[in-house]
Motif scaffolding. Structure first.
Motif, PDB file in Angstrom:
ATOM      1  N   LYS A   7       0.852  -1.185   0.000  1.00 51.88           N
ATOM      2  CA  LYS A   7       0.000   0.000   0.000  1.00 51.88           C
ATOM      3  C   LYS A   7       0.885   1.230   0.000  1.00 51.88           C
ATOM      4  CE  LYS A   7      -4.020  -2.087   1.914  1.00 51.88           C
ATOM      5  NZ  LYS A   7      -5.292  -1.819   2.500  1.00 51.88           N
ATOM      6  N   LYS A   8       0.359   2.315  -0.537  1.00 52.23           N
ATOM      7  CA  LYS A   8       1.090   3.563  -0.659  1.00 52.23           C
ATOM      8  C   LYS A   8       0.188   4.696  -0.199  1.00 52.23           C
ATOM      9  CE  LYS A   8       3.144   6.555  -4.115  1.00 52.23           C
ATOM     10  NZ  LYS A   8       3.411   6.767  -5.537  1.00 52.23           N
ATOM     11  N   ASN A   9       0.727   5.616   0.563  1.00 53.85           N
ATOM     12  CA  ASN A   9      -0.035   6.796   0.971  1.00 53.85           C
ATOM     13  C   ASN A   9      -0.199   7.732  -0.218  1.00 53.85           C
ATOM     14  OD1 ASN A   9      -0.368   6.079   3.636  1.00 53.85           O
ATOM     15  ND2 ASN A   9       1.512   7.080   4.293  1.00 53.85           N
ATOM     16  N   LYS A  23     -17.622  10.261   5.859  1.00 57.14           N
ATOM     17  CA  LYS A  23     -17.451   9.855   7.257  1.00 57.14           C
ATOM     18  C   LYS A  23     -18.762   9.322   7.827  1.00 57.14           C
ATOM     19  CE  LYS A  23     -13.651  12.871   8.670  1.00 57.14           C
ATOM     20  NZ  LYS A  23     -13.275  14.056   9.471  1.00 57.14           N
ATOM     21  N   ALA A  24     -19.855   9.997   7.516  1.00 60.97           N
ATOM     22  CA  ALA A  24     -21.163   9.558   8.019  1.00 60.97           C
ATOM     23  C   ALA A  24     -21.539   8.195   7.443  1.00 60.97           C
ATOM     24  CB  ALA A  24     -22.233  10.597   7.674  1.00 60.97           C
ATOM     25  N   LEU A  25     -21.294   7.994   6.147  1.00 66.26           N
ATOM     26  CA  LEU A  25     -21.597   6.708   5.525  1.00 66.26           C
ATOM     27  C   LEU A  25     -20.725   5.599   6.102  1.00 66.26           C
ATOM     28  CD1 LEU A  25     -21.964   7.923   1.835  1.00 66.26           C
ATOM     29  CD2 LEU A  25     -23.799   7.086   3.318  1.00 66.26           C
ATOM     30  N   ALA A  26     -19.449   5.895   6.333  1.00 69.57           N
ATOM     31  CA  ALA A  26     -18.541   4.905   6.925  1.00 69.57           C
ATOM     32  C   ALA A  26     -18.988   4.557   8.344  1.00 69.57           C
ATOM     33  CB  ALA A  26     -17.112   5.443   6.936  1.00 69.57           C
ATOM     34  N   GLN A  27     -19.385   5.561   9.103  1.00 70.81           N
ATOM     35  CA  GLN A  27     -19.807   5.327  10.485  1.00 70.81           C
ATOM     36  C   GLN A  27     -21.057   4.449  10.534  1.00 70.81           C
ATOM     37  OE1 GLN A  27     -20.773   8.878  12.705  1.00 70.81           O
ATOM     38  NE2 GLN A  27     -20.318   7.874  14.638  1.00 70.81           N
ATOM     39  N   ARG A  28     -21.975   4.643   9.595  1.00 71.59           N
ATOM     40  CA  ARG A  28     -23.183   3.812   9.545  1.00 71.59           C
ATOM     41  C   ARG A  28     -22.846   2.335   9.356  1.00 71.59           C
ATOM     42  NH1 ARG A  28     -26.905   6.940   5.255  1.00 71.59           N
ATOM     43  NH2 ARG A  28     -26.743   8.965   6.229  1.00 71.59           N
ATOM     44  N   GLN A  29     -21.741   2.067   8.683  1.00 72.28           N
ATOM     45  CA  GLN A  29     -21.320   0.692   8.443  1.00 72.28           C
ATOM     46  C   GLN A  29     -20.258   0.240   9.450  1.00 72.28           C
ATOM     47  OE1 GLN A  29     -20.268  -0.023   4.350  1.00 72.28           O
ATOM     48  NE2 GLN A  29     -22.087   0.998   3.584  1.00 72.28           N
ATOM     49  N   ASN A  30     -20.028   1.079  10.463  1.00 77.27           N
ATOM     50  CA  ASN A  30     -19.046   0.772  11.504  1.00 77.27           C
ATOM     51  C   ASN A  30     -17.674   0.465  10.897  1.00 77.27           C
ATOM     52  OD1 ASN A  30     -18.287   0.564  14.187  1.00 77.27           O
ATOM     53  ND2 ASN A  30     -18.646  -1.636  14.249  1.00 77.27           N
ATOM     54  N   SER A  32     -13.895   2.341   9.178  1.00 75.58           N
ATOM     55  CA  SER A  32     -13.069   3.539   9.145  1.00 75.58           C
ATOM     56  C   SER A  32     -13.288   4.259   7.820  1.00 75.58           C
ATOM     57  CB  SER A  32     -11.588   3.182   9.295  1.00 75.58           C
ATOM     58  OG  SER A  32     -11.122   2.504   8.129  1.00 75.58           O
ATOM     59  N   LEU A  33     -13.011   5.553   7.807  1.00 74.53           N
ATOM     60  CA  LEU A  33     -13.126   6.322   6.577  1.00 74.53           C
ATOM     61  C   LEU A  33     -12.205   5.742   5.513  1.00 74.53           C
ATOM     62  CD1 LEU A  33     -14.139   8.741   4.959  1.00 74.53           C
ATOM     63  CD2 LEU A  33     -12.315  10.104   6.010  1.00 74.53           C
ATOM     64  N   ASN A  34     -10.980   5.402   5.893  1.00 75.03           N
ATOM     65  CA  ASN A  34     -10.024   4.843   4.948  1.00 75.03           C
ATOM     66  C   ASN A  34     -10.557   3.549   4.325  1.00 75.03           C
ATOM     67  OD1 ASN A  34      -7.086   4.951   3.930  1.00 75.03           O
ATOM     68  ND2 ASN A  34      -7.340   2.844   4.642  1.00 75.03           N
ATOM     69  N   ILE A  40     -14.876   1.572  -1.899  1.00 77.84           N
ATOM     70  CA  ILE A  40     -15.580   2.240  -3.003  1.00 77.84           C
ATOM     71  C   ILE A  40     -14.677   2.335  -4.224  1.00 77.84           C
ATOM     72  CG2 ILE A  40     -16.512   4.457  -3.780  1.00 77.84           C
ATOM     73  CD1 ILE A  40     -17.529   4.861  -0.910  1.00 77.84           C
ATOM     74  N   LEU A  41     -13.423   2.699  -4.009  1.00 77.16           N
ATOM     75  CA  LEU A  41     -12.495   2.837  -5.129  1.00 77.16           C
ATOM     76  C   LEU A  41     -12.185   1.488  -5.774  1.00 77.16           C
ATOM     77  CD1 LEU A  41     -10.076   5.539  -3.685  1.00 77.16           C
ATOM     78  CD2 LEU A  41     -11.829   5.840  -5.449  1.00 77.16           C
ATOM     79  N   LEU A  42     -12.025   0.454  -4.968  1.00 72.95           N
ATOM     80  CA  LEU A  42     -11.792  -0.888  -5.512  1.00 72.95           C
ATOM     81  C   LEU A  42     -12.979  -1.332  -6.363  1.00 72.95           C
ATOM     82  CD1 LEU A  42     -10.154  -2.681  -2.463  1.00 72.95           C
ATOM     83  CD2 LEU A  42      -9.102  -2.336  -4.707  1.00 72.95           C
ATOM     84  N   ASP A  43     -14.181  -1.080  -5.871  1.00 74.43           N
ATOM     85  CA  ASP A  43     -15.385  -1.449  -6.617  1.00 74.43           C
ATOM     86  C   ASP A  43     -15.448  -0.708  -7.946  1.00 74.43           C
ATOM     87  OD1 ASP A  43     -17.913  -2.858  -6.830  1.00 74.43           O
ATOM     88  OD2 ASP A  43     -18.849  -0.894  -6.558  1.00 74.43           O
TER      89      ASP A  43
END
Length: 85
Positions: A7-9, A23-30, A32-34, A40-43
């Motif tokens: 992985k690369k930053n 952030k809100a969507l990530a939190q709903r799915q419990n 992390s934002l990362n 999403i990007l992989l998909d």
């Protein structure tokens, strides 16, 4: 044995509103934002619709399934709006 992926930053400039929404969507799915953004990007990068799904999407976009205007499949929100939801 699991294979470790390299992985690369990488930095991106995104609007505050978009980051807050993600952030809100990530939190709903419990998640992390990362992890949420990476998924999403992989998909988006690796999952093209198969031939049957692509044909169904084209049919829906054409308006052949409805007596009203065609569906806008550019986003979930646009699709819902074009469906009158």
């Amino acid at each position: 044995m699991a294979i470790a992926l390299q992985k690369k930053n990488q930095s991106f400039r995104l609007s505050v509103e978009l980051i807050d929404r993600l952030k809100a969507l990530a939190q709903r799915q419990n998640r992390s934002l990362n992890n949420f953004v990476e998924t999403i990007l992989l998909d988006a990068a690796y999952h093209d619709p198969n031939q049957l799904t692509a044909a169904a999407m084209a049919e829906a976009e054409s308006g052949q399934l409805r007596s009203t205007k065609p569906l806008d499949l550019s986003s979930i929100e646009a699709m819902e709006k074009s469906m009158g939801l």
